[in-house]
Design an enzyme around this catalytic site. Structure first.
Site, PDB file in Angstrom:
ATOM      1  N   MET A  30     -80.337 -36.093  13.215  1.00  0.00           N
ATOM      2  CA  MET A  30     -80.983 -35.213  14.190  1.00  0.00           C
ATOM      3  C   MET A  30     -82.395 -35.725  14.479  1.00  0.00           C
ATOM      4  O   MET A  30     -83.242 -34.984  14.987  1.00  0.00           O
ATOM      5  CB  MET A  30     -81.021 -33.777  13.675  1.00  0.00           C
ATOM      6  CG  MET A  30     -79.607 -33.212  13.477  1.00  0.00           C
ATOM      7  SD  MET A  30     -79.514 -31.426  13.607  1.00  0.00           S
ATOM      8  CE  MET A  30     -80.599 -30.910  12.311  1.00  0.00           C
ATOM      9  N   TYR A  32     -86.293 -37.462  13.908  1.00  0.00           N
ATOM     10  CA  TYR A  32     -87.466 -37.333  13.038  1.00  0.00           C
ATOM     11  C   TYR A  32     -87.181 -38.130  11.766  1.00  0.00           C
ATOM     12  O   TYR A  32     -87.239 -37.611  10.646  1.00  0.00           O
ATOM     13  CB  TYR A  32     -87.822 -35.865  12.760  1.00  0.00           C
ATOM     14  CG  TYR A  32     -89.327 -35.693  12.616  1.00  0.00           C
ATOM     15  CD1 TYR A  32     -90.152 -35.826  13.719  1.00  0.00           C
ATOM     16  CD2 TYR A  32     -89.916 -35.455  11.378  1.00  0.00           C
ATOM     17  CE1 TYR A  32     -91.530 -35.720  13.593  1.00  0.00           C
ATOM     18  CE2 TYR A  32     -91.292 -35.350  11.247  1.00  0.00           C
ATOM     19  CZ  TYR A  32     -92.089 -35.484  12.363  1.00  0.00           C
ATOM     20  OH  TYR A  32     -93.447 -35.382  12.227  1.00  0.00           O
ATOM     21  N   HIS A  37     -83.194 -41.627   6.006  1.00  0.00           N
ATOM     22  CA  HIS A  37     -82.368 -42.174   7.093  1.00  0.00           C
ATOM     23  C   HIS A  37     -82.370 -43.703   7.054  1.00  0.00           C
ATOM     24  O   HIS A  37     -81.349 -44.342   7.307  1.00  0.00           O
ATOM     25  CB  HIS A  37     -82.913 -41.723   8.453  1.00  0.00           C
ATOM     26  CG  HIS A  37     -82.860 -40.243   8.684  1.00  0.00           C
ATOM     27  ND1 HIS A  37     -83.991 -39.472   8.797  1.00  0.00           N
ATOM     28  CD2 HIS A  37     -81.816 -39.397   8.820  1.00  0.00           C
ATOM     29  CE1 HIS A  37     -83.650 -38.217   9.017  1.00  0.00           C
ATOM     30  NE2 HIS A  37     -82.334 -38.136   9.025  1.00  0.00           N
ATOM     31  N   LYS A 150     -78.077 -35.930  -0.153  1.00  0.00           N
ATOM     32  CA  LYS A 150     -79.029 -34.820  -0.147  1.00  0.00           C
ATOM     33  C   LYS A 150     -78.374 -33.574   0.471  1.00  0.00           C
ATOM     34  O   LYS A 150     -78.600 -32.464   0.018  1.00  0.00           O
ATOM     35  CB  LYS A 150     -80.280 -35.244   0.627  1.00  0.00           C
ATOM     36  CG  LYS A 150     -81.425 -34.303   0.456  1.00  0.00           C
ATOM     37  CD  LYS A 150     -81.783 -33.784   1.773  1.00  0.00           C
ATOM     38  CE  LYS A 150     -82.487 -32.512   1.809  1.00  0.00           C
ATOM     39  NZ  LYS A 150     -82.320 -31.924   3.124  1.00  0.00           N
ATOM     40  N   SER A 186     -86.743 -35.150   3.658  1.00  0.00           N
ATOM     41  CA  SER A 186     -86.082 -34.320   4.665  1.00  0.00           C
ATOM     42  C   SER A 186     -87.000 -34.224   5.867  1.00  0.00           C
ATOM     43  O   SER A 186     -88.230 -34.206   5.715  1.00  0.00           O
ATOM     44  CB  SER A 186     -85.851 -32.916   4.092  1.00  0.00           C
ATOM     45  OG  SER A 186     -85.610 -31.988   5.127  1.00  0.00           O
ATOM     46  N   ARG A 188     -87.465 -31.682   7.484  1.00  0.00           N
ATOM     47  CA  ARG A 188     -88.136 -30.381   7.377  1.00  0.00           C
ATOM     48  C   ARG A 188     -89.359 -30.435   6.459  1.00  0.00           C
ATOM     49  O   ARG A 188     -90.155 -29.503   6.460  1.00  0.00           O
ATOM     50  CB  ARG A 188     -87.157 -29.295   6.930  1.00  0.00           C
ATOM     51  CG  ARG A 188     -86.161 -28.931   8.030  1.00  0.00           C
ATOM     52  CD  ARG A 188     -85.375 -27.675   7.715  1.00  0.00           C
ATOM     53  NE  ARG A 188     -84.624 -27.204   8.872  1.00  0.00           N
ATOM     54  CZ  ARG A 188     -83.341 -27.470   9.114  1.00  0.00           C
ATOM     55  NH1 ARG A 188     -82.653 -28.216   8.291  1.00  0.00           N
ATOM     56  NH2 ARG A 188     -82.754 -26.995  10.198  1.00  0.00           N
TER      57      ARG A 188
HETATM   58  O1  PAF Z   1     -77.473 -34.145   8.623  1.00  0.00           O
HETATM   59  C1  PAF Z   1     -77.783 -34.045   9.828  1.00  0.00           C
HETATM   60  O2  PAF Z   1     -78.801 -34.554  10.281  1.00  0.00           O
HETATM   61  C2  PAF Z   1     -76.866 -33.289  10.768  1.00  0.00           C
HETATM   62  O3  PAF Z   1     -76.293 -32.192  10.155  1.00  0.00           O
HETATM   63  C3  PAF Z   1     -75.789 -34.187  11.419  1.00  0.00           C
HETATM   64  C4  PAF Z   1     -74.816 -34.747  10.384  1.00  0.00           C
HETATM   65  C5  PAF Z   1     -76.441 -35.331  12.170  1.00  0.00           C
HETATM   66  C6  PAF Z   1     -74.963 -33.376  12.418  1.00  0.00           C
HETATM   67  O4  PAF Z   1     -75.760 -32.850  13.424  1.00  0.00           O
END
Ligand code: PAF
Length: 283
Positions: A30, A32, A37, A150, A186, A188
């Protein structure tokens, strides 16, 4: 690295990559983007010839009073991180591109797994996740898709959905990446002040206390959960949502702890609701 916004563009780039004999790896996000990531992208790069990152803040997985509008976004920063990680393609669709009819009538629901833990606190959340991930799989047709541990419950749900629906993709779990104080990375975490960021390390400490209790011979889930809750209660900036120890595959409560276990925790720290988990195995 190329940035595209339409489903048609993703399909044509992936068709070309596959026609050239390449393996396509998908990293759904999603945005950010952070080091967590980055580790997914690096794992995908190690296995695949062509790596696509998707960036889509999926409205279907947010409840009415959740942070959809406030969710942090930074496409330029995301593109720089993805390029540095050797990504081939970034797919950043609009809501209209993903859900052209507005209302989405089809929903993917992984019964049982989606109803507890995060699912109990965030009703409908995992239906939104499973629906968008199955859609991303249908758009991208990846050989492999990378998800962080996570979000352990999400990982189990996506893995089960893929098996139940015979979707030809390997779901690859990747370890949680942590900050120096133990806080799980995260998007967030961006909501936290410096003091809250320090306080948020209590989630990891609570999980460690749970594992230590099990290693010391405790077999009652209620007692292990009580120990975890006690640690969170010692941090004035944190409010516990749940602290649980469950069977890692079914996510179900056990009467007496045995086998492959997962300890999961959710707590609010300042404006952020944070989750974390660790695993342990009993012989
Ligand atoms: O983990 C996330 O960022 C979201 O839940 C995902 C897997 C991209 C689905 O929107």
């Amino acid at each position: 690295m190329e940035l595209v916004h339409t489903i048609e563009e993703v399909r044509s780039r992936h068709d070309a990559a596959r026609a050239a004999g390449g393996r396509v790896g998908l990293v759904p996000t999603m945005g950010y983007l952070h080091d967590g990531h980055r580790s997914l992208m690096e794992a995908a790069r190690a296995d695949c010839d062509f790596v696509t990152v998707t960036i889509f803040v999926n409205p279907l997985q947010f409840g009415p009073n959740e942070d959809l509008d406030a969710y942090p976004r930074d496409l330029d920063g995301d593109l720089a991180l993805a390029e540095g990680a050797g990504v081939s393609l970034v797919f950043a669709p609009s809501v209209k591109e993903m859900y052209p009819d507005g209302e989405v009538l089809t929903s993917v629901r992984v019964r049982g797994l989606a109803d507890q833990l995060e699912g109990a606190s965030r009703p409908g959340h995992f239906d939104g996740v499973a629906t968008v991930v199955s859609k991303l799989f249908a758009i991208a047709g990846p050989c492999q898709a990378y998800f962080g541990e996570k979000d352990f419950q999400q990982l189990q749900i996506v893995t089960r959905m893929t098996r139940d629906l015979s979707i030809p993709v390997d779901v690859v779990p990747c370890p949680t990446v942590r900050e120096a104080n133990g806080l799980a990375r995260s998007s967030r975490n961006a909501y936290l002040s410096d003091a809250e960021r320090e306080a948020a390390a209590v989630l990891k400490r609570a999980l460690e206390a749970g594992v230590a209790a099990i290693e010391a011979g405790e077999r009652s889930p209620v007692e292990v959960e009580r120990r975890m809750a006690e640690v969170v209660a010692s941090e004035p900036l944190a409010t516990l949502d749940y602290a649980r120890v469950v069977d890692a595959a079914s996510l179900e409560t056990l009467e007496s702890l045995r086998g492959t276990l997962r300890l999961l925790i959710a707590a609010r720290v300042g404006p952020a609701r944070l989750i974390d988990n660790v695993g342990t195995v009993l012989p």
